[in-house]
Design a protein around this motif. Structure first.
Motif, PDB file in Angstrom:
ATOM      1  N   LEU A   1       0.715  -1.114  -0.112  1.00 45.93           N
ATOM      2  CA  LEU A   1      -0.119   0.068  -0.071  1.00 45.93           C
ATOM      3  C   LEU A   1       0.893   1.255   0.147  1.00 45.93           C
ATOM      4  O   LEU A   1       0.439   2.260  -0.501  1.00 45.93           O
ATOM      5  CB  LEU A   1      -0.971   0.086   1.320  1.00 45.93           C
TER       6      LEU A   1
ATOM      7  N   ALA B   1       0.603   4.111  -2.890  1.00 46.91           N
ATOM      8  CA  ALA B   1       0.436   5.540  -2.556  1.00 46.91           C
ATOM      9  C   ALA B   1       1.400   6.387  -3.168  1.00 46.91           C
ATOM     10  O   ALA B   1       0.884   7.369  -3.472  1.00 46.91           O
ATOM     11  CB  ALA B   1       0.235   5.717  -1.113  1.00 46.91           C
TER      12      ALA B   1
ATOM     13  N   ALA C   1       1.041   9.372  -5.782  1.00 43.46           N
ATOM     14  CA  ALA C   1       1.332  10.713  -5.614  1.00 43.46           C
ATOM     15  C   ALA C   1       2.486  11.270  -6.767  1.00 43.46           C
ATOM     16  O   ALA C   1       2.242  12.428  -7.066  1.00 43.46           O
ATOM     17  CB  ALA C   1       1.924  10.883  -4.295  1.00 43.46           C
TER      18      ALA C   1
ATOM     19  N   ALA D   1      -4.377  13.357   1.364  1.00 42.44           N
ATOM     20  CA  ALA D   1      -3.992  11.760   1.144  1.00 42.44           C
ATOM     21  C   ALA D   1      -2.717  11.475   1.945  1.00 42.44           C
ATOM     22  O   ALA D   1      -2.788  10.275   2.307  1.00 42.44           O
ATOM     23  CB  ALA D   1      -3.993  11.871  -0.420  1.00 42.44           C
TER      24      ALA D   1
ATOM     25  N   THR E   1      -2.806   8.363   4.555  1.00 40.83           N
ATOM     26  CA  THR E   1      -2.129   7.196   4.112  1.00 40.83           C
ATOM     27  C   THR E   1      -0.978   6.968   5.185  1.00 40.83           C
ATOM     28  O   THR E   1      -0.909   5.814   5.573  1.00 40.83           O
ATOM     29  CB  THR E   1      -1.603   7.433   2.755  1.00 40.83           C
TER      30      THR E   1
ATOM     31  N   ALA F   1      -5.712   4.245   5.845  1.00 39.64           N
ATOM     32  CA  ALA F   1      -4.776   4.146   4.571  1.00 39.64           C
ATOM     33  C   ALA F   1      -5.650   4.144   3.365  1.00 39.64           C
ATOM     34  O   ALA F   1      -5.288   4.676   2.381  1.00 39.64           O
ATOM     35  CB  ALA F   1      -3.973   2.938   4.715  1.00 39.64           C
TER      36      ALA F   1
ATOM     37  N   GLY G   1      -6.794   7.651   2.402  1.00 36.12           N
ATOM     38  CA  GLY G   1      -5.829   8.321   1.545  1.00 36.12           C
ATOM     39  C   GLY G   1      -5.617   7.708   0.074  1.00 36.12           C
ATOM     40  O   GLY G   1      -5.443   8.728  -0.715  1.00 36.12           O
ATOM     41  N   ILE G   2      -5.489   6.700  -0.250  1.00 32.89           N
ATOM     42  CA  ILE G   2      -5.269   5.937  -1.243  1.00 32.89           C
ATOM     43  C   ILE G   2      -6.744   6.374  -2.390  1.00 32.89           C
ATOM     44  O   ILE G   2      -6.384   6.584  -3.475  1.00 32.89           O
ATOM     45  CB  ILE G   2      -5.076   4.591  -1.337  1.00 32.89           C
TER      46      ILE G   2
ATOM     47  N   LEU H   1      -5.968   9.810  -3.588  1.00 35.13           N
ATOM     48  CA  LEU H   1      -5.136   9.917  -4.644  1.00 35.13           C
ATOM     49  C   LEU H   1      -5.764   9.358  -5.926  1.00 35.13           C
ATOM     50  O   LEU H   1      -5.339  10.036  -6.929  1.00 35.13           O
ATOM     51  CB  LEU H   1      -3.819   9.070  -4.206  1.00 35.13           C
TER      52      LEU H   1
END
Length: 410
Positions: free
Chosen positions: A23, A27, A31, A53, A57, A77, A80-81, A84
């Protein structure tokens, strides 16, 4: 002794660490991909969504590595992903459907563009399951399952609308948002209205659960809830600045624009506070942080008011020249800072940081009593009592030297 949990076995630990690394790599790749997509699609700086994000994450992966059996780390997490994926999908969709780049996977980009919705839907679950990832009782299982079914049905409708928009003239607007979601057709608008009406009771019940927990909590659990509430309040302040940021006059001073944009970084407060509450890292610092934040906010507001008032008084009433008035007002505000800060800090500590306030009073009282003390045994007893009341240690003791002073020979 009970059976060890699956996540406690070596194989499970290895799998969880592998998942965390996977992960993290995903991520980071997303990014990095957002930057060239942003440049090509000419969308402007993606700083705010990237900061949000990254914070969700990073905190989620740290929690997942340290507490793999707690689902909150994985949920953070995932939020956040998903953010993104939404940003990357929106920029990619602009390239394909607005700027007419000949790129593959255009429909997939439209689907990814609506993934901000599941990110938003996961956040109330974090509130509900905080801090240990467990439901308060079995009755809440039915509530959770109903919420997840509703969320899955709503996401299915959004994805279907995004797929159906592929054949339209303009599937996305200039900002990369799917038109069929921002300006939904009749059937989707009806579903959204029903979903909102159903979501509100769910979200209120999740918050009410934590409020009820707060009323009955003490010690460590209360401190964890303080971290959650503090992060939520700061995050709400940051979100409320969005209309102010969009309303800024382009001709405003650069420092004003920079300050407003920097305050968007307060969005990181929610995931960070949640992470601290879960991991219990420096848990009991929250009272000090709250009292210091409130004190400096109050002092800043008072000094701004004093400074503005002095400038207006000097320039409009006393008819001083502007440079001299500004200089005198600045010196006056600087001279007031420390006395005002100490006074406000004592008031705030009295209300929001009782442990610190009571400890200071106890130590000050002991210092005054010590001036007239003559008996070493009484001083030792009083010292231990003060330490226990001020610091509340599990154990305390005093060692004193028993050596007699040497007498000088005649």
């Amino acid at each position: 002794m009970g059976k060890p949990g699956l996540a406690g076995t070596p194989a499970a630990v290895t799998r969880s660490r592998l998942a965390v690394r996977t992960l993290g790599v995903l991520a980071l790749a997303l990014a990095i991909a957002v930057v060239p997509l942003d440049v090509l699609s000419r969308q402007g700086s993606p700083a705010e969504p990237l900061v949000a994000a990254a914070s969700f994450t990073a905190v989620g992966l740290v929690v997942a590595r340290r507490r793999p059996r707690n689902p909150l780390g994985w949920l953070l997490a995932a939020i956040g992903i998903l953010i993104l994926l939404t940003v990357a999908g929106g920029y990619y969709a602009v390239l394909v459907y607005r700027l007419r780049y000949r790129l593959p996977l255009g429909p997939l980009a439209l689907v990814l563009d609506v993934f901000w919705e599941p990110a938003l839907l996961l956040l109330p679950l974090v509130i509900l399951l905080f801090p240990d990832g467990r439901l308060p009782s079995r009755r809440w299982r039915w509530t959770l399952e109903a919420y997840l079914v509703l969320a899955a049905g709503y996401m299915t409708a959004l994805i279907w609308a995004a797929v159906q928009s592929v054949g339209t003239a303009e599937p996305v607007d200039a900002s990369g948002a799917v038109n069929a979601v921002d300006h939904p057709p009749g059937w989707l608008a009806g579903i959204q209205a029903i979903v909102i009406l159903l979501y509100v009771p769910f979200w209120l019940s999740f918050v009410a659960r934590q409020v009820q927990s707060w009323r009955h909590a003490d010690g460590e659990r209360r401190q964890q809830l303080k971290w959650l509430v503090s992060g939520a309040v700061v995050c709400m302040i940051a979100v409320s600045l969005a209309p102010a940021g969009s309303a800024i006059d382009p001709g405003a001073p650069h420092i004003v624009v920079a300050v407003i944009q920097a305050l968007f970084g307060l969005l990181v407060a929610l995931p960070v506070c949640i992470g601290v509450g879960i991991l219990k890292y420096r848990l009991y610092e929250i009272d000090r942080i709250i009292s210091r934040t409130l004190a400096y906010a109050i002092v800043t507001g008072l000094l701004i008011g004093v400074y503005t008032g002095l400038v207006l008084l000097a320039t409009h009433v006393l008819s001083f020249a502007s440079p001299e008035a500004v200089a005198a007002s600045t010196l006056a505000a600087a001279a007031l800072f420390n006395p005002l800060r100490r006074r406000v800090q004592r008031i705030v500590d009295r209300r929001f940081n009782r442990a610190h306030y009571d400890a200071e009073k106890t130590i000050a009282g002991f210092a005054a009593q010590l001036k007239d003390a003559m008996d070493p045994d009484a001083v030792r007893t009083d010292l231990l009592d003060v330490v226990h009341r001020a610091l509340e240690p599990t154990h305390a003791s005093v060692w004193a030297s028993q050596h007699e002073p040497q007498k000088k020979g005649g």
